[in-house]
Design an enzyme around this catalytic site. Structure first.
Site, PDB file in Angstrom:
ATOM      1  CG  ASP A   7      -1.733   8.176   1.303  1.00  0.00           C
ATOM      2  OD1 ASP A   7      -1.899   7.009   0.895  1.00  0.00           O
ATOM      3  OD2 ASP A   7      -0.422   8.518   1.801  1.00  0.00           O
ATOM      4  CG  ASP A   9       1.629   3.009   3.592  1.00  0.00           C
ATOM      5  OD1 ASP A   9       1.602   2.744   4.799  1.00  0.00           O
ATOM      6  OD2 ASP A   9       1.317   2.529   2.589  1.00  0.00           O
ATOM      7  N   GLY A  44       2.594   5.903  -3.057  1.00  0.00           N
ATOM      8  CA  GLY A  44       1.431   6.067  -3.489  1.00  0.00           C
ATOM      9  C   GLY A  44       1.478   5.003  -4.785  1.00  0.00           C
ATOM     10  NE  ARG A  47       3.577  -5.656  -1.864  1.00  0.00           N
ATOM     11  CZ  ARG A  47       2.637  -6.531  -1.800  1.00  0.00           C
ATOM     12  NH1 ARG A  47       2.787  -7.821  -1.996  1.00  0.00           N
ATOM     13  NH2 ARG A  47       1.619  -6.028  -0.995  1.00  0.00           N
ATOM     14  CB  SER A 114      -0.655  -0.117   1.386  1.00  0.00           C
ATOM     15  OG  SER A 114      -0.394  -1.200   1.985  1.00  0.00           O
ATOM     16  CG  ASN A 116       1.015  -5.195   3.393  1.00  0.00           C
ATOM     17  OD1 ASN A 116       0.750  -6.156   3.880  1.00  0.00           O
ATOM     18  ND2 ASN A 116       1.930  -4.695   2.870  1.00  0.00           N
TER      19      ASN A 116
HETATM   20  C1  BG6 Z   1       1.545   3.016  -0.821  1.00  0.00           C
HETATM   21  C2  BG6 Z   1       2.941   3.594  -0.413  1.00  0.00           C
HETATM   22  O1  BG6 Z   1       0.765   3.596   0.203  1.00  0.00           O
HETATM   23  O2  BG6 Z   1       1.231   1.631  -0.998  1.00  0.00           O
HETATM   24  C3  BG6 Z   1       3.797   2.795  -1.731  1.00  0.00           C
HETATM   25  O3  BG6 Z   1       2.785   4.712  -0.435  1.00  0.00           O
HETATM   26  C4  BG6 Z   1       3.605   1.277  -1.707  1.00  0.00           C
HETATM   27  O4  BG6 Z   1       5.232   3.248  -1.335  1.00  0.00           O
HETATM   28  C5  BG6 Z   1       2.075   1.267  -1.822  1.00  0.00           C
HETATM   29  O5  BG6 Z   1       4.243   0.485  -2.747  1.00  0.00           O
HETATM   30  C6  BG6 Z   1       1.698  -0.520  -2.013  1.00  0.00           C
HETATM   31  O6  BG6 Z   1       2.137  -0.841  -0.804  1.00  0.00           O
HETATM   32  P1  BG6 Z   1       1.999  -2.508  -0.146  1.00  0.00           P
HETATM   33  O7  BG6 Z   1       1.848  -2.606   1.272  1.00  0.00           O
HETATM   34  O8  BG6 Z   1       0.892  -3.182  -0.931  1.00  0.00           O
HETATM   35  O9  BG6 Z   1       3.245  -3.121  -0.616  1.00  0.00           O
HETATM   36 MG    MG Z   2       1.333   8.044   1.140  1.00  0.00          MG
END
Ligand code: BG6
Ligand code: MG
Length: 223
Positions: A7, A9, A44, A47, A114, A116
């Site tokens: 993982d 984040d 995890g 959004r 994510s 991002n």
């Molecule tokens: C996960 C985070 O890695 O990504 C979550 O732990 C987050 O908290 C999820 O909501 C989605 O992220 P993003 O960057 O697409 O908003």
């Molecule tokens: Mg995480």
């Protein structure tokens, strides 16, 4: 074991604190309560599902268009915080461990919910360590669904039983177990009973995998 799926984040980079700041800002504007305990429930999960959790905790209802606006606002603040990331955001323990795992012939992948993830990998220079990236851009169901990890294993050309997942989210441990992976918990997931193993820092993976008492000191591993 042939591969490790990390993982991102909260495991490799502490962007979880940026998620917290960005959600806190949005929640304050909505008049919704938000604290570390609630933030841990968002680890995890996607959004939009995170926003649903914040809204239902505050018994607030928003239209679909309003939810999209709020989620976009959160993402804009979050991406501003991500711009401050540099390779120094990755600690030595993490960098050295990833190097050693690669040198020892393991395939490494990212398994993150994510969207991002590509930006984070680029800003931190982490991209070079990974053979494959599975993230929020290639899945339709986020953790606890196993899709992101199943895709990561597929990208590596490996079966789930050949791979270990490293996670800080309970939803991520559930996803790993549902997909047939070995699940290692760290940080917030460390107290979760579904973990197969628990580590306190990434370099402990080396001991777990090779069963040798490796010690990480002065920038290198010694047996
Ligand atoms: C996960 C985070 O890695 O990504 C979550 O732990 C987050 O908290 C999820 O909501 C989605 O992220 P993003 O960057 O697409 O908003
Ligand atoms: Mg995480």
């Amino acid at each position: 074991m042939k591969g490790i799926i990390f993982d991102l984040d909260g495991v490799l980079v502490f962007t979880d604190k940026f998620h917290y700041q960005a959600w806190k800002y949005v929640a304050d504007e909505l008049g919704a309560p938000f604290d570390e305990t609630l933030n841990n429930r968002l680890r995890g999960v996607s959004r939009m599902e995170s926003l649903e959790i914040i809204l239902s905790n505050a018994a607030l209802r928003l239209s679909k268009a309003e939810k999209e606006r709020v989620a976009e606002q959160k993402n804009n603040s979050y991406r501003k915080l991500l711009q401050t990331l540099t390779p120094q955001a990755i600690d030595r323990d993490t960098r050295k461990t990833l190097n050693l795992l690669r040198e020892r012939g393991l395939k490494l992948a990212i398994g993150s919910s994510s969207k991002n993830a590509p930006l984070i990998l680029e800003k931190t220079g982490l991209a070079e360590f990974f053979d494959a990236v599975s993230d929020g851009n290639n899945i339709t169901h986020s953790k606890p669904d196993p899709e992101v990890f199943l895709k990561a294993a597929e990208f590596l050309g490996l079966e789930p039983y050949d791979c270990t997942v490293v996670e800080d989210a309970k939803a991520g441990i559930d996803a790993a177990k549902a997909g047939g992976f070995t699940a290692i918990g760290i940080d917030d997931a460390a107290g979760y009973t579904k973990c197969d193993q628990v580590i306190n820092r990434l370099s402990e993976l080396v001991d777990l995998i090779w069963g040798v008492n490796y010690e990480y000191k002065n920038d290198s591993f010694t047996a």
